[in-house]
Design a protein around this motif. Structure first.
Motif, PDB file in Angstrom:
ATOM      1  N   LEU B  49       0.829  -1.197   0.000  1.00  0.00           N
ATOM      2  CA  LEU B  49       0.000   0.000   0.000  1.00  0.00           C
ATOM      3  C   LEU B  49       0.868   1.253   0.000  1.00  0.00           C
ATOM      4  N   VAL B  53       1.156   4.078  -2.918  1.00  0.00           N
ATOM      5  CA  VAL B  53       0.774   5.459  -2.619  1.00  0.00           C
ATOM      6  C   VAL B  53       1.943   6.383  -2.943  1.00  0.00           C
ATOM      7  N   VAL B  57       0.894   8.757  -5.954  1.00  0.00           N
ATOM      8  CA  VAL B  57       0.178   9.949  -5.529  1.00  0.00           C
ATOM      9  C   VAL B  57       0.619  11.165  -6.334  1.00  0.00           C
ATOM     10  N   LEU B 272      -2.983   3.139  -7.989  1.00  0.00           N
ATOM     11  CA  LEU B 272      -3.474   3.712  -6.731  1.00  0.00           C
ATOM     12  C   LEU B 272      -4.994   3.890  -6.773  1.00  0.00           C
ATOM     13  N   LEU B 273      -5.496   4.382  -7.910  1.00  0.00           N
ATOM     14  CA  LEU B 273      -6.952   4.555  -8.045  1.00  0.00           C
ATOM     15  C   LEU B 273      -7.665   3.207  -7.869  1.00  0.00           C
ATOM     16  N   VAL B 276      -7.697   2.224  -4.254  1.00  0.00           N
ATOM     17  CA  VAL B 276      -8.668   3.017  -3.492  1.00  0.00           C
ATOM     18  C   VAL B 276     -10.087   2.506  -3.759  1.00  0.00           C
ATOM     19  N   ALA B 277     -10.385   2.200  -5.033  1.00  0.00           N
ATOM     20  CA  ALA B 277     -11.728   1.727  -5.377  1.00  0.00           C
ATOM     21  C   ALA B 277     -12.047   0.415  -4.651  1.00  0.00           C
ATOM     22  N   PHE B 279     -10.612  -0.696  -1.981  1.00  0.00           N
ATOM     23  CA  PHE B 279     -10.657  -0.407  -0.548  1.00  0.00           C
ATOM     24  C   PHE B 279     -12.034   0.114  -0.140  1.00  0.00           C
ATOM     25  N   VAL B 280     -12.534   1.062  -0.932  1.00  0.00           N
ATOM     26  CA  VAL B 280     -13.846   1.637  -0.602  1.00  0.00           C
ATOM     27  C   VAL B 280     -14.935   0.561  -0.690  1.00  0.00           C
TER      28      VAL B 280
END
Lengths: 261, 298
Positions: B49, B53, B57, B272-273, B276-277, B279-280
């Protein structure tokens, strides 16, 4: 085995046997249930009293591999006849279960109306619900929170909600499977009182393994016992006062005097 | 534990109570080992992770999220079309997989015995084990090769095949966890089997089913292999499912293997996107499940 001479019978079984797969759980029971009376089914654990009860509204058959032979006559018509729809049977013969089972995702009001009273206006539905809740002695406790979840109610209130839900369908017979088994003594007393008052309108058949309860609430008592092959048999049925004071069968006497079971 | 009340010397105890010290040591050893392994697992996850990031980022800005890829040598550009493409492809896949998966799950939960249900379960388990590249190949043979035309829809079809076994088994499980007493309560009121399921059982199982759906979506969000010869990818804003379409994870793949540092940086941004997706989605699934558990125990 002797049947009560009751011309006012509404429900009767004729040589009824119930099976779970190969195992016969209830064997050759013939019994009549008197209209607008409370009949208690008593007997030790595993004697088939709950299975017998579950045959009376055809809910036994929803279990896997469960089947029934013989007849159950509702006003003289066999509910196991091929042209009988089990849904219609269950509309006429309601049931209250051992543990309160309100529908968790419906509100208190929608639980009472869950039987689907179609073609009624909102107003009429509210009236139906209020009448059922009053009859179940629950109205005063829930009238301000009809739209809330039934899961917040106490166990005794949930059970009375289930009774209200059953009688909102206006059945002719109400089956109760140890309706107080999971309740404390006070809630039990409330339900017992309710059973007596409901008997003015409905025919009630209640399973209980509490003999005092049978003596308190029922007009007629049927005693069941499993034989040596674990098949549940009807031993004796009589007016409650007679059965508890002058049982004809020695096994009944042994049971009610606490010698076994 | 060692209060003044239990001040009995070890030697005074009957033999069967002795050896407590050694048992305590073994227990300490076992707990310590388990904790160590858990920390190793957590550390490697955090390392991945953290690395993504750190690398990604820097690439993320407004243009990256909203623009289409620029040709080599033209600075800037983004994965906006890939994000939209992912939403369209996964959206169509979900719309196809949900009704089929849910109804099959209901069927298995209600009529779960016999030859047909058992073979359905077996097939569904087999399907969930098939490599996604093979499923992509199947979609290619069925929907791409005959038309000689790559399409986003063929990618949706492949994703649907990936989602189906997950949805079938998890919705069956979710429906089965609804207590039999609730179902019998509905049947005892004279409801039909179907109505009892739709009106009473299904709503009770709904949070668990939504959880399963979110996890199935998260599963395909990270898939790349089936897209290679179905959606194929695109440099343009493409919204017609009948045409080749860009997709985020596919873009990450293309950029990552390219020799250009600017594209490689964008690959990290895309990765990363994706993380995040997922993860959400997973977090949402967990929250739904927690709600479901609370609802059942209340």
């Amino acid at each position: 085995m002797t049947a009560v001479a009751a011309p006012a019978e509404i429900l009767a079984t004729d040589d009824l046997s119930a099976y779970y797969g190969e195992h016969k759980a209830v064997g050759d029971v013939s019994i009549q249930f008197r209209r607008k009376a409370v009949t208690a089914l008593i007997g030790p654990s595993g004697c088939g009293k709950t299975t017998l009860l579950r045959c009376l509204n055809r809910i036994h058959e929803v279990l896997f591999d469960a089947r029934v032979t013989g007849r159950v006559l509702l006003d003289g018509h066999d509910i196991y006849a091929t042209d009988m729809d089990p849904m219609r049977v269950r509309r006429r013969i309601g049931m209250v279960f051992q543990r309160p089972n309100p529908f968790p995702t419906l509100s208190i009001l929608d639980n009472v109306l869950a039987c689907g009273r179609h073609g009624l206006t909102r107003e009429q539905k509210l009236q139906v619900a209020e009448r059922a809740l009053r009859a179940a002695a629950l109205w005063d406790e829930v009238k301000d929170k009809l739209k809330t979840s039934p899961l917040r109610l106490s166990g005794g209130q949930q059970q009375r909600l289930c009774i209200a839900r059953a009688i909102a369908a206006e059945p002719e017979v109400l089956l109760m499977d140890e309706p107080t088994a999971s309740l404390d003594p006070i809630a039990t007393a409330v339900i017992e009182e309710l059973m007596c008052s409901l008997a003015k309108e409905f025919t009630i058949v209640a399973v209980t393994h509490n003999m005092q309860q049978a003596a308190r609430v029922s007009d007629v008592t049927a005693f069941m016992l499993a034989d040596e092959t674990r098949i549940g048999r009807l031993i004796e049925v009589d007016d409650t006062s007679k059965l508890f004071t002058k049982p004809r069968d020695p096994r009944t006497e042994d049971y009610i005097t606490g010698r076994f079971g | 534990m060692a209060s003044s009340v239990s001040a009995i010397a070890e030697r005074d105890l009957p033999a069967r109570y002795k050896g407590l010290g050694r048992r305590r040591f073994n227990s300490f050893l076992g707990t310590g080992l388990a904790l160590f392994c858990a920390l190793v697992a957590a550390a490697s996850l955090l390392a991945i992770l953290g690395y993504v990031v750190r690398q990604g980022v820097g690439a993320i800005n407004w243009e990256f999220l909203t623009d289409v890829p620029h040709p080599i040598g033209v600075p800037g550009g983004g994965v906006g079309n890939g994000i939209v493409g992912s939403l369209i492809i996964i959206g169509i896949a979900t719309l196809m997989a949900l009704p089929v998966g849910l109804l099959t799950g209901i069927y298995l939960a209600l009529f779960g015995r016999g030859v047909l249900p058992e073979s359905l379960r077996f097939l569904s388990d087999v399907l969930s084990g098939v490599p996604s590249i093979a499923i992509g190949l199947f979609a290619y043979a069925l929907l791409v090769a005959p038309f000689k035309h790559f399409s986003a829809f063929s990618a949706s079809f492949a994703f649907m095949m990936l989602m189906l076994p997950l949805l079938v088994r998890t919705s069956e499980q979710a429906i089965r966890t609804v207590p039999q007493t609730v179902r019998e309560g509905a049947l005892a009121l004279g409801m039909s089997n179907f109505r009892a399921t739709i009106q009473i059982v299904l709503p009770t199982a709904l949070p668990a089913i939504v959880t399963a759906l979110l996890l199935a979506i998260a599963r395909v969000t990270g898939e790349t292999a089936p897209l290679l010869f179905t959606a194929f990818g695109s440099q343009f804003w493409e919204t017609n499912p009948g045409n080749p379409m860009a997709e985020l994870s596919l873009q990450v793949f293309t950029y990552a293997i390219s020799p250009y540092p600017s594209w490689q940086a964008q690959a990290w941004g895309g990765a990363l996107l994706l993380i995040v997706a997922v993860f959400v989605l997973s977090l949402g699934a967990r929250l739904m499940l927690a709600r479901a558990m609370r609802g059942l125990s209340e």
